[in-house]
Enzyme design. Sequence first.
Site, PDB file in Angstrom:
ATOM      1  N   TYR A   1      39.145  54.173  40.509  1.00  0.00           N
ATOM      2  CA  TYR A   1      37.713  54.490  40.649  1.00  0.00           C
ATOM      3  C   TYR A   1      37.245  54.229  42.077  1.00  0.00           C
ATOM      4  O   TYR A   1      36.678  55.099  42.732  1.00  0.00           O
ATOM      5  CB  TYR A   1      36.890  53.652  39.658  1.00  0.00           C
ATOM      6  CG  TYR A   1      35.418  53.689  39.974  1.00  0.00           C
ATOM      7  CD1 TYR A   1      34.684  54.865  39.794  1.00  0.00           C
ATOM      8  CD2 TYR A   1      34.761  52.567  40.483  1.00  0.00           C
ATOM      9  CE1 TYR A   1      33.339  54.907  40.120  1.00  0.00           C
ATOM     10  CE2 TYR A   1      33.419  52.605  40.799  1.00  0.00           C
ATOM     11  CZ  TYR A   1      32.707  53.779  40.624  1.00  0.00           C
ATOM     12  OH  TYR A   1      31.376  53.826  40.947  1.00  0.00           O
TER      13      TYR A   1
ATOM     14  N   ASN B   1      24.992  46.726  41.105  1.00  0.00           N
ATOM     15  CA  ASN B   1      24.982  46.940  39.648  1.00  0.00           C
ATOM     16  C   ASN B   1      23.686  47.579  39.150  1.00  0.00           C
ATOM     17  O   ASN B   1      22.684  46.874  38.969  1.00  0.00           O
ATOM     18  CB  ASN B   1      25.259  45.617  38.930  1.00  0.00           C
ATOM     19  CG  ASN B   1      26.724  45.237  39.026  1.00  0.00           C
ATOM     20  OD1 ASN B   1      27.236  45.031  40.107  1.00  0.00           O
ATOM     21  ND2 ASN B   1      27.407  45.189  37.897  1.00  0.00           N
TER      22      ASN B   1
ATOM     23  N   GLY C   1      40.511  44.339  37.028  1.00  0.00           N
ATOM     24  CA  GLY C   1      39.757  44.994  38.108  1.00  0.00           C
ATOM     25  C   GLY C   1      38.480  44.272  38.493  1.00  0.00           C
ATOM     26  O   GLY C   1      37.826  44.651  39.468  1.00  0.00           O
TER      27      GLY C   1
HETATM   28  N1  UDP Z   1      30.985  41.416  31.635  1.00  0.00           N
HETATM   29  C1  UDP Z   1      31.235  40.512  30.622  1.00  0.00           C
HETATM   30  N2  UDP Z   1      31.224  40.968  29.330  1.00  0.00           N
HETATM   31  C2  UDP Z   1      30.998  42.268  29.009  1.00  0.00           C
HETATM   32  C3  UDP Z   1      30.725  43.196  30.053  1.00  0.00           C
HETATM   33  C4  UDP Z   1      30.729  42.727  31.363  1.00  0.00           C
HETATM   34  O1  UDP Z   1      31.476  39.323  30.868  1.00  0.00           O
HETATM   35  O2  UDP Z   1      31.035  42.600  27.821  1.00  0.00           O
HETATM   36  C5  UDP Z   1      30.968  40.948  33.027  1.00  0.00           C
HETATM   37  C6  UDP Z   1      31.988  41.628  33.923  1.00  0.00           C
HETATM   38  O3  UDP Z   1      33.210  40.945  33.864  1.00  0.00           O
HETATM   39  C7  UDP Z   1      31.319  41.548  35.290  1.00  0.00           C
HETATM   40  C8  UDP Z   1      29.824  41.578  34.972  1.00  0.00           C
HETATM   41  O4  UDP Z   1      29.716  41.269  33.592  1.00  0.00           O
HETATM   42  O5  UDP Z   1      31.611  40.311  35.891  1.00  0.00           O
HETATM   43  C9  UDP Z   1      29.186  42.934  35.205  1.00  0.00           C
HETATM   44  O6  UDP Z   1      29.980  43.913  34.561  1.00  0.00           O
HETATM   45  P1  UDP Z   1      29.527  45.414  34.404  1.00  0.00           P
HETATM   46  O7  UDP Z   1      30.586  46.120  33.607  1.00  0.00           O
HETATM   47  O8  UDP Z   1      28.136  45.458  33.884  1.00  0.00           O
HETATM   48  O9  UDP Z   1      29.478  45.964  35.892  1.00  0.00           O
HETATM   49  P2  UDP Z   1      30.593  46.007  37.057  1.00  0.00           P
HETATM   50  O10 UDP Z   1      30.312  44.827  37.929  1.00  0.00           O
HETATM   51  O11 UDP Z   1      31.950  45.966  36.427  1.00  0.00           O
HETATM   52  O12 UDP Z   1      30.303  47.287  37.743  1.00  0.00           O
END
Ligand code: UDP
Length: 328
Positions: A140, A169, A282
């Site tokens: 990605y 985010n 990731g």
């Molecule tokens: N996260 C989590 N549980 C979930 C979804 C996300 O702990 O069910 C954590 C994820 O590991 C990251 C943060 O929340 O540290 C934000 O994740 P998200 O997928 O919203 O956005 P990203 O930063 O991956 O674009």
Amino acid sequence: MPVLATGGAGYVGSSAVRCLLAKGYDVFAYDSLIKGHRQSLPAERLIIGELADKNRLVQVMRDRKIDAVMHFAAFISVGESTERPLEYYHNNIVNSLTLLEAMQEADVKKIVFSSTAAVYAPITEGALQEDSPKNPDSPYAFSKYAIERLIADFSRAYGLGYTILRYFNACGASPDGRYGEDHDPETHLIPLVLRVPLGQRKKIGIFGRDYPTPDGTCIRDYIHVDDLADAHRRALEAMPSGRGSIYNIGTGTGHSVLEVIRTAEEVTGQKIACEDLPRRNGDTTRLVAGSEKLRKELGWAPTYQNLHDIIESAWRWHRNHPDGYGKN
Ligand code: UDP
């Protein structure tokens, strides 16, 4: 200035389209509706089409006398991209090249491109600046970084004007609770956390408690989708011709996963059950935007300054639309 927004029926794209419409722009969304939602914008502003269809794109750009493109359309999940790199490279890179070719044929000379904070090398403190070291290490992130490069090369060779916006985010919903986040499958933290008080899931999993942060969970810069949209409008208005700029879009403040959950408890007035899970593939410890360049050069500032207000807007949307937009 007629504008074409690829992926304009998506979460961020539709917010930008609505923002431009409110400012009197002649803007059209070009969207396959594979991920986007018809209900997220006025019907007469939606053109259903494939990004891979160059002839259609050229036709649309000529017919509507398009002056600038906002390129939102992409697959967006880091984790999924590691499992399905072919689809990510194809949809994100190959189709972006098709779009750039179509723009060239139709003589459209301006583009605002949605990039990502995932292009940066990991940090454990402070904020990321636009010139911070890069390490786009998921398909990605690499696809987005490659498109940044394609656009810059087209600018040098063919005089394309561009603005690259590196999102942190994206989250939140329109203040009236009518438009918000609806991904399938949903992977983002805030909508998933809110499913617990909605009664749609029992608990939220926390991906890793052993990161080098004060509470051991990852830190992110949560930026309201309407503030992102406003940055797009400003980018369009300030776009230099034949040259380009790159900006981070974030608030400059980081919040941990646990802080998000606590804030969601405050907003909803309900206790949210959690479960510790292993780290997610990731994920990186800390993504916080240095957004001084955007503030200084484009006069941008976030309307939503604190996480509470952002989550409150999301809660309003999810409570009103427990099943999202519903059928397209
Ligand atoms: N996260 C989590 N549980 C979930 C979804 C996300 O702990 O069910 C954590 C994820 O590991 C990251 C943060 O929340 O540290 C934000 O994740 P998200 O997928 O919203 O956005 P990203 O930063 O991956 O674009």
